[in-house]
Design an enzyme around this catalytic site. Sequence first.
Site, short mmCIF file in Angstrom:
data_model
loop_
_atom_site.label_atom_id
_atom_site.label_comp_id
_atom_site.label_asym_id
_atom_site.label_seq_id
_atom_site.Cartn_x
_atom_site.Cartn_y
_atom_site.Cartn_z
N GLU A 105 0.82 -1.21 0.00
CA GLU A 105 0.00 0.00 0.00
C GLU A 105 0.85 1.26 0.00
O GLU A 105 0.52 2.25 -0.66
CB GLU A 105 -0.95 0.00 1.21
CG GLU A 105 -2.05 -1.05 1.14
CD GLU A 105 -2.95 -0.87 -0.08
OE1 GLU A 105 -3.06 0.27 -0.58
OE2 GLU A 105 -3.53 -1.87 -0.53
N CYS A 261 -13.43 1.33 -14.47
CA CYS A 261 -13.97 2.68 -14.25
C CYS A 261 -12.81 3.68 -14.21
O CYS A 261 -12.57 4.37 -13.22
CB CYS A 261 -14.76 2.71 -12.94
SG CYS A 261 -15.83 4.15 -12.74
N CYS A 268 -17.56 0.93 -19.65
CA CYS A 268 -18.87 0.78 -18.99
C CYS A 268 -19.56 -0.53 -19.35
O CYS A 268 -20.28 -1.11 -18.53
CB CYS A 268 -19.76 1.97 -19.33
SG CYS A 268 -19.16 3.54 -18.66
N CYS A 271 -18.62 -3.20 -16.93
CA CYS A 271 -18.73 -2.87 -15.51
C CYS A 271 -19.76 -3.76 -14.82
O CYS A 271 -20.92 -3.82 -15.26
CB CYS A 271 -19.11 -1.41 -15.35
SG CYS A 271 -19.27 -0.90 -13.63
N CYS A 277 -25.44 2.31 -11.61
CA CYS A 277 -24.62 3.51 -11.80
C CYS A 277 -25.47 4.70 -12.25
O CYS A 277 -26.05 4.69 -13.34
CB CYS A 277 -23.52 3.22 -12.82
SG CYS A 277 -22.44 4.63 -13.13
#
Length: 516
Positions: A105, A261, A268, A271, A277
């Site tokens: 991270e 995204c 899209c 997705c 959405c």
Amino acid sequence: MKKLRASVRSHKKQPANHKRRGKCALSSSQAKPSGLDGLAKQKREELLKTPVSPYHLFSDIADVTAFRRNLLSWYDQEKRDLPWRKRVKEETNLDRRAYAVWVSEVMLQQTQVATVIDYYTRWMQKWPTLQDLASASLEEVNQLWSGLGYYSRGRRLQEGARKVVEELGGHVPRTAETLQQLLPGVGRYTAGAIASIAFDQVTGVVDGNVIRVLCRVRAIGADPTSSFVSHHLWDLAQQLVDPARPGDFNQAAMELGATVCTPQRPLCNHCPVQSLCRAHQRVGQGRLSALPGSPDIEECALNTRQCQLCLPSTNPWDPNMGVVNFPRKASRRPPREEYSATCVVEQPGATGGPLILLVQRPNSGLLAGLWEFPSVTLEPSGQHQHKALLQELQHWSAPLPTTPLQHLGEVIHVFSHIKLTYQVYSLALEGQTPASTTLPGARWLTWEEFRNAAVSTAMKKVFRVYEEHRRGTCKGSKRPQVCTPSSRKKPSRGQQVLDRFFQRHIPTHKPNSTTQ
């Protein structure tokens, strides 16, 4: 000339930027709020009183369930095979698992996954446990981090490892709250990622990828860096996180933002949460509105001027942008411009190859503790840069070379807040033999040692200009700019010693043997 400052000794001390992986300023890695008390609690209560339309919420539990199910199903099939995910899956020791997540991270903050993979692999091979990292030197950490950018990240990561080993009995805190409280450099996002992925704590995360996903699925067009929008996004993330698989859910949300995204040209049609959405529905609304008898589509119930989550009236919906209307980018100040002259000083090595001189930067501020070629900060006009650079070189002292100072070219490197232009020079010292004593803050390296040293990406760019020129491939000016001490008229008293410049010899010194 008083404004010409030798950067190696007195560079303006400014903290390195700590922006997270494309993340807006939703939570600072420096902030350590363990809970909401006092003014923070009062401010949050005031924000919660601000009306929010259901249009920007997940008011139906069925939608929340569908979002979790669809996203996790997609993630199980499409997730990328990344080394930190494999390590976390196979590791049974909770502290080692948390360490593996922690390293990944921190490295992924403002850095592309493809770049991080190699650094992560080498890091974990060298320091597989917190104890290994805690016992390493800062020079070793900087050396491995070289080229990854935002160098304070590596230093803070090691500081955290040492705190765990020396003060916490070798055990990583188990919750997002205590991680953020106790570990240096661990902000709200990193704490949530470690807690959910390593310890299965049901806590949401918000980074740049998650911001984009949430803003589009709930049509949030306001500035995501504002306090109100920030609180709302964290609340949404906490509401959506799957209680059975919190770590996988958070990784799935980040994966969706990174691969589907995306900021531009989102996929899209691929997705998994397209049906939920709002941004996608808004695109469809525009197409249907041109047809007679088109059905009504849900919109924000509040007036746009009243809603603090809608697109601002000053920057309304642009049908040509589609879902990319969300989120709107906050305006950024352009990086300030700075100028520097730097010189690659070389002398013959014992084995025949050239040795190059590096000096160490201060232990705080920009690029703290890294090594660089002797450099000076210049005025924007660039006047007197030759003289200033020779003064800086004189600081390191040896007999005056007969070879002139030669201009090789220009290197531009953009840090997060600084656009730095380097004028690159070279200087060849003839007949110098390294002595047996070390001059503090300086070292002579071979080319190969330089490539493995703790140097910044900017210095690697400078070295490439020098390397190309030395090999005869540089496409610079046919008549390079030069400056020699003898070309100056009436040298000042301080400059009269240039005929003894480089009076003391600087020995060869390998990168991993310098004391801090």
